[in-house]
Enzyme design. Sequence first.
Site, PDB file in Angstrom:
ATOM      1  N   ARG A  45       5.813  34.969  72.051  1.00 25.68           N
ATOM      2  CA  ARG A  45       4.211  35.151  71.796  1.00 25.68           C
ATOM      3  C   ARG A  45       3.770  36.713  71.916  1.00 25.68           C
ATOM      4  O   ARG A  45       2.835  36.988  71.164  1.00 25.68           O
ATOM      5  CB  ARG A  45       3.763  34.116  73.018  1.00 25.68           C
ATOM      6  CG  ARG A  45       2.135  33.973  72.626  1.00 25.68           C
ATOM      7  CD  ARG A  45       1.638  32.751  73.571  1.00 25.68           C
ATOM      8  NE  ARG A  45       2.305  33.100  74.814  1.00 25.68           N
ATOM      9  CZ  ARG A  45       2.482  32.163  75.736  1.00 25.68           C
ATOM     10  NH1 ARG A  45       1.653  30.908  75.712  1.00 25.68           N
ATOM     11  NH2 ARG A  45       2.992  32.319  77.024  1.00 25.68           N
ATOM     12  N   LYS A 142      18.238  22.934  77.848  1.00 29.11           N
ATOM     13  CA  LYS A 142      17.805  21.923  79.094  1.00 29.11           C
ATOM     14  C   LYS A 142      16.529  22.455  79.656  1.00 29.11           C
ATOM     15  O   LYS A 142      16.321  23.678  79.559  1.00 29.11           O
ATOM     16  CB  LYS A 142      18.825  21.546  79.796  1.00 29.11           C
ATOM     17  CG  LYS A 142      19.163  22.581  80.974  1.00 29.11           C
ATOM     18  CD  LYS A 142      20.176  22.008  82.132  1.00 29.11           C
ATOM     19  CE  LYS A 142      19.541  21.767  83.309  1.00 29.11           C
ATOM     20  NZ  LYS A 142      19.089  22.931  84.276  1.00 29.11           N
ATOM     21  N   HIS A 172      25.542  24.865  80.423  1.00 31.09           N
ATOM     22  CA  HIS A 172      26.291  26.012  80.682  1.00 31.09           C
ATOM     23  C   HIS A 172      27.352  25.549  81.553  1.00 31.09           C
ATOM     24  O   HIS A 172      28.362  26.312  81.535  1.00 31.09           O
ATOM     25  CB  HIS A 172      25.687  27.210  81.099  1.00 31.09           C
ATOM     26  CG  HIS A 172      25.195  26.975  82.455  1.00 31.09           C
ATOM     27  ND1 HIS A 172      23.892  26.412  82.904  1.00 31.09           N
ATOM     28  CD2 HIS A 172      25.551  28.020  83.576  1.00 31.09           C
ATOM     29  CE1 HIS A 172      23.960  26.699  84.104  1.00 31.09           C
ATOM     30  NE2 HIS A 172      24.773  27.355  84.577  1.00 31.09           N
ATOM     31  N   LYS A 176      32.060  26.945  81.464  1.00 31.08           N
ATOM     32  CA  LYS A 176      32.777  27.631  82.684  1.00 31.08           C
ATOM     33  C   LYS A 176      34.201  27.710  82.643  1.00 31.08           C
ATOM     34  O   LYS A 176      34.592  26.524  81.989  1.00 31.08           O
ATOM     35  CB  LYS A 176      32.061  27.130  83.807  1.00 31.08           C
ATOM     36  CG  LYS A 176      30.710  27.430  84.416  1.00 31.08           C
ATOM     37  CD  LYS A 176      30.313  27.147  85.718  1.00 31.08           C
ATOM     38  CE  LYS A 176      29.030  27.110  86.041  1.00 31.08           C
ATOM     39  NZ  LYS A 176      28.433  28.558  86.535  1.00 31.08           N
ATOM     40  N   GLU A 210      23.918  25.798  96.086  1.00 31.37           N
ATOM     41  CA  GLU A 210      23.653  26.863  95.901  1.00 31.37           C
ATOM     42  C   GLU A 210      22.616  27.502  97.217  1.00 31.37           C
ATOM     43  O   GLU A 210      22.330  26.616  98.054  1.00 31.37           O
ATOM     44  CB  GLU A 210      22.354  26.737  94.933  1.00 31.37           C
ATOM     45  CG  GLU A 210      22.904  26.356  93.476  1.00 31.37           C
ATOM     46  CD  GLU A 210      21.955  26.458  92.491  1.00 31.37           C
ATOM     47  OE1 GLU A 210      21.836  27.372  91.709  1.00 31.37           O
ATOM     48  OE2 GLU A 210      21.159  25.192  92.306  1.00 31.37           O
ATOM     49  N   ASP A 229      17.074  18.602  87.164  1.00 31.97           N
ATOM     50  CA  ASP A 229      17.674  20.139  87.120  1.00 31.97           C
ATOM     51  C   ASP A 229      19.159  20.139  87.065  1.00 31.97           C
ATOM     52  O   ASP A 229      19.803  20.901  86.366  1.00 31.97           O
ATOM     53  CB  ASP A 229      17.165  20.967  88.129  1.00 31.97           C
ATOM     54  CG  ASP A 229      17.363  22.422  87.868  1.00 31.97           C
ATOM     55  OD1 ASP A 229      17.226  22.680  86.653  1.00 31.97           O
ATOM     56  OD2 ASP A 229      17.943  23.197  88.829  1.00 31.97           O
ATOM     57  N   HIS A 234      24.722  18.872  84.807  1.00 35.42           N
ATOM     58  CA  HIS A 234      25.671  19.354  85.172  1.00 35.42           C
ATOM     59  C   HIS A 234      26.593  18.730  85.858  1.00 35.42           C
ATOM     60  O   HIS A 234      27.826  18.675  85.582  1.00 35.42           O
ATOM     61  CB  HIS A 234      25.397  20.741  86.081  1.00 35.42           C
ATOM     62  CG  HIS A 234      24.539  21.659  85.451  1.00 35.42           C
ATOM     63  ND1 HIS A 234      24.544  21.974  84.233  1.00 35.42           N
ATOM     64  CD2 HIS A 234      23.315  22.489  85.927  1.00 35.42           C
ATOM     65  CE1 HIS A 234      23.524  22.787  83.649  1.00 35.42           C
ATOM     66  NE2 HIS A 234      23.088  23.135  85.051  1.00 35.42           N
ATOM     67  N   LYS A 334      19.527  23.174  96.842  1.00 36.70           N
ATOM     68  CA  LYS A 334      19.070  24.630  96.896  1.00 36.70           C
ATOM     69  C   LYS A 334      19.270  24.924  98.456  1.00 36.70           C
ATOM     70  O   LYS A 334      19.007  23.978  99.336  1.00 36.70           O
ATOM     71  CB  LYS A 334      17.914  24.966  96.260  1.00 36.70           C
ATOM     72  CG  LYS A 334      17.550  24.298  94.974  1.00 36.70           C
ATOM     73  CD  LYS A 334      17.791  25.576  93.828  1.00 36.70           C
ATOM     74  CE  LYS A 334      17.655  25.213  92.371  1.00 36.70           C
ATOM     75  NZ  LYS A 334      18.477  25.968  91.673  1.00 36.70           N
TER      76      LYS A 334
HETATM   77  C1  BG6 Z   1      20.508  25.617  85.865  1.00 34.75           C
HETATM   78  C2  BG6 Z   1      19.398  25.278  86.804  1.00 34.75           C
HETATM   79  O1  BG6 Z   1      20.944  24.956  84.792  1.00 34.75           O
HETATM   80  O2  BG6 Z   1      21.774  26.057  86.759  1.00 34.75           O
HETATM   81  C3  BG6 Z   1      19.232  26.120  88.162  1.00 34.75           C
HETATM   82  O3  BG6 Z   1      18.300  25.002  86.228  1.00 34.75           O
HETATM   83  C4  BG6 Z   1      20.538  26.382  88.758  1.00 34.75           C
HETATM   84  O4  BG6 Z   1      18.459  25.923  88.863  1.00 34.75           O
HETATM   85  C5  BG6 Z   1      21.689  26.771  87.709  1.00 34.75           C
HETATM   86  O5  BG6 Z   1      20.393  27.441  89.614  1.00 34.75           O
HETATM   87  C6  BG6 Z   1      23.034  26.981  88.586  1.00 34.75           C
HETATM   88  O6  BG6 Z   1      23.840  27.738  87.516  1.00 34.75           O
HETATM   89  P1  BG6 Z   1      25.140  28.378  88.170  1.00 34.75           P
HETATM   90  O7  BG6 Z   1      25.928  28.651  87.004  1.00 34.75           O
HETATM   91  O8  BG6 Z   1      24.455  29.581  88.669  1.00 34.75           O
HETATM   92  O9  BG6 Z   1      25.724  27.609  89.208  1.00 34.75           O
END
Ligand code: BG6
Length: 482
Positions: A45, A142, A172, A176, A210, A229, A234, A334
């Site tokens: 934007r 996502k 993602h 990995k 995390e 999330d 994942h 988290k």
């Molecule tokens: C993302 C989430 O998809 O993956 C985040 O939205 C998360 O909240 C992240 O921190 C974790 O990815 P990675 O590769 O750092 O483990």
Amino acid sequence: MNTNFDLVIFGGTGDLAMRKLFPALFLADTDARLHQGGRIIAAARQALTDEEFRAKVSDALNRFLPKPPSAANLEKFLARLSYFALDVNNPVQYAEMKKSLDARDSQTVFYLSVGPTLFPPIINGLRSAGLNTPDTRIVLEKPLGRDLQSSRDINQLVLSAFAESQVYRIDHYLGKETVQNLLALRFGNTLLEPLWNRTWVRDVQITIAETVGVETRGEFYDSTGAMRDMVQNHLLNLLCMTAMEPPSSLDPDAVRDEKLQVLRSLKPWTQQTLHDDIVRGQYRGGTLKGEAVPAYAAEPGVSPQTETETFLALRTEIANWRWGGVPFFLRTGKRMAERRAEIVISFKSPPHSIFESPLAPNRLVITLQPEENVRLYTMAKAPGDGMRLREVHLDLDFKDFFHERRQDAYERLLLDVLRGNPTLFMRNDEADAAWRWVQPMLDHWTTSNLSPAAYGAGSWGPPAASRLTARDGTAWHEELGG
Ligand code: BG6
């Protein structure tokens, strides 16, 4: 990369683009894996000139790459970039974009690195300008919806403009290196396969822990939570890679068909399991690595009355012949004690012990991050008199064998899109099956009004998470001394 390309990144000034996409593209460029003529066009934007935009990317590369880029590589990469100021609702602008794309003989990829509310105007804009030609590809970042219905709405919308084979739903975690190593470990060896079933496996634990909090994403996260999330995407993908049957080939659909079978075999929820087998948590203030950190409810952008979960642990089963009755524990959070992503397969104890020492079950631990290794816990005789057994481990550290640079997950996935390989992307039916399994949990929380249990930042989650595994006579990996 032999194909010339135009990669248009919607949301090209956003957090994901700056932290992940441009660094990943830069690394691929530096390794000479992008076609020399390939262009990267950021659409967003803000009103920015190409030069202002390149300065932003240069700054991001300096911050987010493992080491600062060399001047020559940086210059080469920045020369690929251009900026397109876009009002997503303005059809005239898509027509202008088309002129610039039509002038080239290249593969066009649209990457929607934007929130799902912007999917409809962008997809409609692309369609109205005739940019959705059969040879284009579209990447969806996502979250793809917030529940089953909204994810179906998104799929319906995108599939009204593009064929399924053109759609790349990114997760993602599938990019990995170690996640793909799971395929190698399971299907490139015969050693594990005979043990990989209900006869020998006692339980499976998959954890993505995390230490970070919600950082600058408080507002987004508060309307999302750990289930949407991390679990819906994942963790379920890791579960599929761990539990799926051997595919007949690495053909994209052969792999995705097997993943889909796992999702379809997940044990349906009942009122009882919804109540007993899920632990939601939310972090309170605490200490992490010696530093005081605030409670989730005090994070910027988060409502002080928030009921969003920042931790989730659940027990499920896969109702098929290979896995029937084996508990699968999934966990994410988290602000946990450590950053660690791992898959732990615990094997059954010997049926009869001839030793006095207690026998710890063998465990195979596949660590995805922070390091990438495989560890097998076994029992061995401790030196000295008598037969005292002690747990020892065999370690396989990939960095001892492979000295090549590890590709970043986004780098691999972006190259896969440019090459047209969808194996590591979610198909429509996979995403749908994942949401179908998740939806009863979301509904249950809405109707039951249960608040998430508290856990201290820097811990392994609420105590109820330990009770979850204890019910099956087991414990989380770190509680077993992992
Ligand atoms: C993302 C989430 O998809 O993956 C985040 O939205 C998360 O909240 C992240 O921190 C974790 O990815 P990675 O590769 O750092 O483990």
